[in-house]
Motif scaffolding. Structure first.
Motif, PDB file in Angstrom:
ATOM      1  N   GLN A   1      62.446  15.248 -43.125  1.00  0.00           N
ATOM      2  CA  GLN A   1      61.512  14.134 -43.204  1.00  0.00           C
ATOM      3  C   GLN A   1      60.297  14.408 -44.072  1.00  0.00           C
ATOM      4  O   GLN A   1      59.806  13.533 -44.761  1.00  0.00           O
ATOM      5  CB  GLN A   1      61.067  13.725 -41.789  1.00  0.00           C
ATOM      6  CG  GLN A   1      61.916  12.596 -41.277  1.00  0.00           C
ATOM      7  CD  GLN A   1      61.620  12.196 -39.857  1.00  0.00           C
ATOM      8  OE1 GLN A   1      61.318  13.005 -39.009  1.00  0.00           O
ATOM      9  NE2 GLN A   1      61.724  10.921 -39.586  1.00  0.00           N
TER      10      GLN A   1
ATOM     11  N   PHE B   1      63.060  13.308 -36.460  1.00  0.00           N
ATOM     12  CA  PHE B   1      64.298  14.071 -36.595  1.00  0.00           C
ATOM     13  C   PHE B   1      64.117  15.496 -36.104  1.00  0.00           C
ATOM     14  O   PHE B   1      63.006  16.024 -36.043  1.00  0.00           O
ATOM     15  CB  PHE B   1      64.763  14.065 -38.057  1.00  0.00           C
ATOM     16  CG  PHE B   1      65.575  12.855 -38.379  1.00  0.00           C
ATOM     17  CD1 PHE B   1      64.999  11.600 -38.347  1.00  0.00           C
ATOM     18  CD2 PHE B   1      66.917  12.957 -38.699  1.00  0.00           C
ATOM     19  CE1 PHE B   1      65.746  10.474 -38.618  1.00  0.00           C
ATOM     20  CE2 PHE B   1      67.668  11.835 -38.979  1.00  0.00           C
ATOM     21  CZ  PHE B   1      67.085  10.603 -38.939  1.00  0.00           C
TER      22      PHE B   1
ATOM     23  N   LEU C   1      69.485   2.752 -37.325  1.00  0.00           N
ATOM     24  CA  LEU C   1      70.170   3.707 -38.197  1.00  0.00           C
ATOM     25  C   LEU C   1      71.666   3.547 -38.038  1.00  0.00           C
ATOM     26  O   LEU C   1      72.429   3.720 -38.974  1.00  0.00           O
ATOM     27  CB  LEU C   1      69.775   5.135 -37.849  1.00  0.00           C
ATOM     28  CG  LEU C   1      68.444   5.629 -38.398  1.00  0.00           C
ATOM     29  CD1 LEU C   1      68.159   7.029 -37.899  1.00  0.00           C
ATOM     30  CD2 LEU C   1      68.422   5.604 -39.903  1.00  0.00           C
TER      31      LEU C   1
ATOM     32  N   GLU D   1      68.652   8.855 -43.723  1.00  0.00           N
ATOM     33  CA  GLU D   1      68.279   8.282 -42.421  1.00  0.00           C
ATOM     34  C   GLU D   1      66.848   8.669 -42.060  1.00  0.00           C
ATOM     35  O   GLU D   1      66.075   7.838 -41.579  1.00  0.00           O
ATOM     36  CB  GLU D   1      69.231   8.785 -41.337  1.00  0.00           C
ATOM     37  CG  GLU D   1      70.607   8.178 -41.425  1.00  0.00           C
ATOM     38  CD  GLU D   1      71.521   8.643 -40.300  1.00  0.00           C
ATOM     39  OE1 GLU D   1      71.183   9.625 -39.620  1.00  0.00           O
ATOM     40  OE2 GLU D   1      72.583   8.021 -40.117  1.00  0.00           O
ATOM     41  N   ALA D   2      66.513   9.945 -42.327  1.00  0.00           N
ATOM     42  CA  ALA D   2      65.182  10.427 -41.951  1.00  0.00           C
ATOM     43  C   ALA D   2      64.098   9.675 -42.716  1.00  0.00           C
ATOM     44  O   ALA D   2      63.041   9.374 -42.174  1.00  0.00           O
ATOM     45  CB  ALA D   2      65.081  11.923 -42.214  1.00  0.00           C
ATOM     46  N   GLN D   3      64.371   9.374 -43.977  1.00  0.00           N
ATOM     47  CA  GLN D   3      63.364   8.645 -44.764  1.00  0.00           C
ATOM     48  C   GLN D   3      63.305   7.172 -44.367  1.00  0.00           C
ATOM     49  O   GLN D   3      62.246   6.560 -44.410  1.00  0.00           O
ATOM     50  CB  GLN D   3      63.625   8.788 -46.265  1.00  0.00           C
ATOM     51  CG  GLN D   3      63.478  10.208 -46.778  1.00  0.00           C
ATOM     52  CD  GLN D   3      62.171  10.846 -46.391  1.00  0.00           C
ATOM     53  OE1 GLN D   3      61.125  10.194 -46.362  1.00  0.00           O
ATOM     54  NE2 GLN D   3      62.213  12.115 -46.046  1.00  0.00           N
ATOM     55  N   GLN D   4      64.444   6.626 -43.985  1.00  0.00           N
ATOM     56  CA  GLN D   4      64.420   5.247 -43.495  1.00  0.00           C
ATOM     57  C   GLN D   4      63.610   5.162 -42.211  1.00  0.00           C
ATOM     58  O   GLN D   4      62.941   4.174 -41.965  1.00  0.00           O
ATOM     59  CB  GLN D   4      65.848   4.754 -43.255  1.00  0.00           C
ATOM     60  CG  GLN D   4      66.524   4.309 -44.526  1.00  0.00           C
ATOM     61  CD  GLN D   4      67.954   3.936 -44.259  1.00  0.00           C
ATOM     62  OE1 GLN D   4      68.742   4.746 -43.814  1.00  0.00           O
ATOM     63  NE2 GLN D   4      68.310   2.703 -44.509  1.00  0.00           N
TER      64      GLN D   4
ATOM     65  N   ILE E   1      71.678  12.592 -43.881  1.00  0.00           N
ATOM     66  CA  ILE E   1      70.629  12.788 -42.871  1.00  0.00           C
ATOM     67  C   ILE E   1      69.258  12.485 -43.479  1.00  0.00           C
ATOM     68  O   ILE E   1      68.441  11.812 -42.865  1.00  0.00           O
ATOM     69  CB  ILE E   1      70.658  14.225 -42.310  1.00  0.00           C
ATOM     70  CG1 ILE E   1      72.017  14.528 -41.695  1.00  0.00           C
ATOM     71  CG2 ILE E   1      69.576  14.398 -41.263  1.00  0.00           C
ATOM     72  CD1 ILE E   1      72.179  15.942 -41.223  1.00  0.00           C
ATOM     73  N   VAL E   2      69.041  12.983 -44.712  1.00  0.00           N
ATOM     74  CA  VAL E   2      67.741  12.756 -45.354  1.00  0.00           C
ATOM     75  C   VAL E   2      67.510  11.256 -45.535  1.00  0.00           C
ATOM     76  O   VAL E   2      66.420  10.735 -45.279  1.00  0.00           O
ATOM     77  CB  VAL E   2      67.668  13.476 -46.720  1.00  0.00           C
ATOM     78  CG1 VAL E   2      66.442  13.036 -47.497  1.00  0.00           C
ATOM     79  CG2 VAL E   2      67.625  14.972 -46.521  1.00  0.00           C
TER      80      VAL E   2
END
Lengths: 293, 285
Positions: free
Chosen positions: B91, B85, B54, A168-171, A165-166
């Motif tokens: 994030q 998110f 994603l 993806e969140a940073q992307q 998840i992290v």
């Protein structure tokens, strides 16, 4: 999935976790008893029926892929450059010579990784984490320590999920995780910092949750799952004892050596071949995704 | 005009074999607010994760601003489609709010002037002047969520996807989200919401896409969708309470839709007489 454990109906799964801990210990000791690559190979092949019995062949091979990287590196680099080598065996690319002694050293080391890795994989994949904790408690390990052990096993997949998840969140914040290698090293901070924070928060929460359920209460604790030593376990343990005695006899009294340079060379080639297949499979997977298969 | 986001026949199968969305077609044009609704596991999040790459479609095609998401890097798509998110902790990680705001632009490698401009705009939009040197982790959860949004808006994406923006928020926080969504809309952003907050949708009265069992089953304005009882039942959704009240009060004007308390109050104020008659009938029978 909340651990590396994979449920199956098999003989190995039914064994008591304590038996399996002993089994891992037995394998580690046997592996260090022999300084002969051939014996390590025999150990490795000897364990394969157990993998078959536990019905986890595919998962086992998948987890071994990763170890193959180490094995290939050790075999190749040590085989050529380790200074203990004297007798040349064969040559590649004109100047790089594999030497007998270094190959023996390298293959013992790398097969040992595979042998111990196999035992560990069998153990982890067939033992339910809670069963392991119970088994440890039966060995008079304090409950809190057994629980620590258990939660470590269980938190790995949780961290893996959070890591995804992290990532993806940073992307989503325009971090290019597919940039060149130097950039990627810099990107470890934005990937790991949130992960650490989240993990700490989770562990903290866990401690509250445990307290809410009377974790630190004194007294005897019961468990939902039960583990029992059965006749199968006794058979297994006595088998291991017999084997261990034989191994001790073989390694001290006999000083056997089954290794020949042919065996070494063919195992080196076999390792290369397996690694090559793994790489091809990996590349094929990447390419097929890219093409859009 | 070409829609900005175009989803054509997209299905997505996760590596574990679960089909999360199936044959979804969707077009989102400039200046739209789109809410994606559906029960848990219906494929809402999977669908919106396709917008910034994603997730890549297993079959079908997603184009964002004429770019095929399958061929572009997520980092590049993220400059067009900002994804906020649900949990801001995933994030944000820097020690000050200011650094958080600059972070996205730094990744984009755009000129310093442009960065300043974008960050300044985000600061104004979110009114963060006094918080710039605060540590995001010292702020309360709704403020932290706002920082998460601000950090995405500082990239100045064309589209902003908000994943469950009101979950776990107090009343003030929810109101703030509503305000922000309207503000994004005014500034010309396309807003995509993934939410269970029907009241929010009611207040916005925006376009609604309903997902059910990995398929898109409805795509219409909120007032139309919320009147369709059968549809709501299939998707296991509950309309905003006001709407439900309006559905039960049969004497209300059927052609109107009552998505907010204000609208229903307005009706009562205008129809005092009718209401009294209703009461008479009620007591008479």
């Amino acid at each position: 999935m909340n651990s590396l454990y994979i449920a199956r109906e098999s003989m190995i799964h039914r064994l008591d976790p304590r038996t399996k801990i002993l089994f891992v210990l037995f394998i580690v000791i046997s592996s260090f008893l022999f300084k002969d690559p051939a014996m390590q190979l025999i150990l490795l092949i000897g364990m394969f029926p157990l993998v078959l019995l536990s019905k986890l062949v595919k998962q086992y091979l998948m987890s071994m892929q990763f170890l193959m990287l180490f094995v290939v590196l050790i075999m190749t680099i040590h085989g050529i450059y380790n200074p203990i080598g004297e007798t040349p065996v064969f040559e590649i690319f004109g100047g790089l010579t594999f030497k007998y002694e270094s190959l023996v050293y390298a293959s013992v080391m790398s097969f040992r990784i595979l042998v111990i890795g196999t035992a560990a994989v069998i153990f982890v994949m067939t033992t339910h984490p809670s069963d392991l904790a119970i088994a440890l408690m039966k060995w008079k390990v304090p409950h809190s320590i057994a629980f620590m052990f258990l939660s470590t096993f269980q938190i790995i997949p949780i961290i893996a999920r959070e890591a995804k998840i992290v990532m993806e969140a940073q992307q989503a914040r325009c971090l290019d995780v597919k940039a060149n290698i130097f950039e990627r090293v810099k990107h470890l901070v934005p990937l790991f910092a949130p992960l650490f924070i989240i993990t700490f928060v989770k562990v903290h929460q866990l401690s509250y949750v445990l307290e809410c359920r009377a974790f630190s209460r004194n007294g005897v604790k019961t468990s939902l799952r039960e583990t029992k030593i059965s006749s199968l376990d006794y058979m297994f343990i006595s088998g291991m004892l017999v084997l261990l005695l034989t191994e001790l006899y073989l390694s001290f009294a006999q000083q056997i050596s089954l290794t020949t340079s042919n065996l070494l060379v063919s195992s080196l080639f076999a390792v290369w071949a397996v690694f090559f297949i793994v790489i091809v499979k990996f590349v094929y997977k990447k390419v097929s995704v890219f093409i859009g298969g | 005009m070409e829609p900005f986001i175009k989803v054509t026949g997209v299905s997505h199968v996760y590596p574990n074999g679960v089909t999360a969305i199936q044959d979804v077609n969707l077009e989102i044009g400039e200046g739209e607010i789109v809410a994606v609704l559906g029960s848990n596991g219906s494929g809402k999040t999977t669908l919106v994760k396709h917008f910034n790459g994603l997730l890549k479609p297993t079959t079908g095609q997603v184009t964002v601003g004429n770019m095929n998401t399958k061929k572009e890097r997520i980092a590049k798509l993220s400059s067009l489609v900002g994804y906020v998110f649900q949990n801001p902790n995933h994030q944000t990680f820097l020690p000050t709010v200011r650094q958080e705001l600059y972070y996205g632009c730094k990744n984009l490698k755009i000129s310093e002037e442009e960065t300043e401009k974008r960050v300044k705009k985000a600061i104004e939009l979110f009114e963060l002047e006094n918080l710039l040197d605060a540590n995001p982790f010292d702020l309360n959860s709704s403020k932290r969520k706002e920082i998460g949004m601000a950090s995405i808006m500082a990239i100045s994406p064309k589209v902003v996807v908000l994943d469950e923006p009101t979950t776990g928020q107090d009343h003030k926080g929810c109101k703030r989200v509503l305000e922000l969504v309207k503000m994004f809309h005014e500034h010309g952003h396309i807003v995509v919401l993934v939410t269970h907050d029907m009241q929010l949708i009611g207040e916005l009265n925006c376009r609604v896409v309903i997902m059910n069992k990995s398929r898109k089953i409805a795509d219409d304005r909120a007032d139309v969708v919320f009147k369709n009882q059968e549809l709501l039942k299939t998707a296991d959704l509950q309309p905003p309470q006001v709407m439900e009240l309006a559905n039960q009060l049969t004497y209300l004007n059927r052609n109107e839709s009552y998505l907010t308390i204000d609208s229903i109050v307005k009706w009562f104020k205008h129809n005092k007489k009718g209401l009294e008659e209703e009461r008479k009938i009620g007591t008479g029978s």
